[in-house]
Design an enzyme around this catalytic site. Sequence first.
Site, mmCIF file in Angstrom:
data_model
loop_
_atom_site.group_PDB
_atom_site.id
_atom_site.type_symbol
_atom_site.label_atom_id
_atom_site.label_comp_id
_atom_site.label_asym_id
_atom_site.label_seq_id
_atom_site.Cartn_x
_atom_site.Cartn_y
_atom_site.Cartn_z
ATOM 1 C CB SER A 143 68.683 52.819 -1.165
ATOM 2 O OG SER A 143 69.155 51.504 -0.990
ATOM 3 C CE1 TYR A 156 72.566 53.800 2.693
ATOM 4 C CE2 TYR A 156 71.008 52.149 1.936
ATOM 5 C CZ TYR A 156 71.952 53.124 1.660
ATOM 6 O OH TYR A 156 72.245 53.440 0.356
#
Length: 251
Positions: A143, A156
């Site tokens: 990501s 995350y």
Amino acid sequence: MNNLFDLTGKVAIVTGGNRGLGKEMALGLASAGADVAVVARNVTEEVLEEIRNQGVKAIGINYDIRDVDGYGSLVDQVIDQMGKIDILVNNAGVQKRHPAAEFPKEDWDFVMDINANAVFYLCQTVGKHMLERGKGKIINIASLLSFQGGLTVPAYAASKGAVMQFTKSLANEWAGKGVNVNCIAPGYMATEMNTALIEDPTRSRQILERIPAQRWGNGQDMQGVAIFLASDASDYIHGYTLAVDGGWLGR
Ligand SMILES: NC(=O)c1ccc[n+]([C@@H]2O[C@H](COP(=O)([O-])OP(=O)(O)OC[C@H]3O[C@@H](n4cnc5c(N)ncnc54)[C@H](O)[C@@H]3O)[C@@H](O)[C@H]2O)c1
């Protein structure tokens, strides 16, 4: 015609391949000729039919990726039905948003279990099969938050940072043994995972203004890079994280 990108006869596992970016990558790999095993919690016959419409074989395995102890039999099941595993796309992922000062342990563990621990142990289990065969392609979905900290998403960011880092560790051990391990880092993609951001007019505008390509990404933007990293075209690429972000990281 150059066949560097041809995946005919290859077998791919795509976790979370029932929707979002995973589904589009599964379709992309199928369009290049790969047979696909979709491993997800709710695999639908429609998704499998869409994949089969590319002229390849597709199977679905309903599986909660948190069941790490079951990975051996999961891999055996795919090999029994498809013959082997050439490509693993570790795509299944989740998001939880809370201010860091209040982030509940339960949510921290949930995100780390799915986004980081499951990815490592599936790399390990499928990687053993690939090492025995002396060939394989592993694509982990990282990501922008492998590089940046984000807002209200510390678990995350931690999980995606871990994925980018252990991808390099695996590549260091496996590159000389014919197994490529790399990451794709998607930018801001319009999927269900980002519903909260898309529906927040301020955050949504701020994000769009910062993307050089002047649009959010989508699942189709992931297809070319997934085919590339799954194919012979990327044989000398190891431990690398390729951003598909409309230029975001360059700002
Ligand atoms: N959408 C984005 O902007 C974006 C950006 C960067 C990275 N990513 C990453 O891309 C990947 C796909 O995200 P998406 O946007 O398509 O999200 P999504 O929510 O649409 O899809 C996530 C997929 O993961 C599967 N999944 C979640 N928990 C699971 C579990 N316990 N067991 C099995 N499957 C499980 C879901 O079934 C679903 O198929 C994720 O790893 C995500 O972190 C997305």
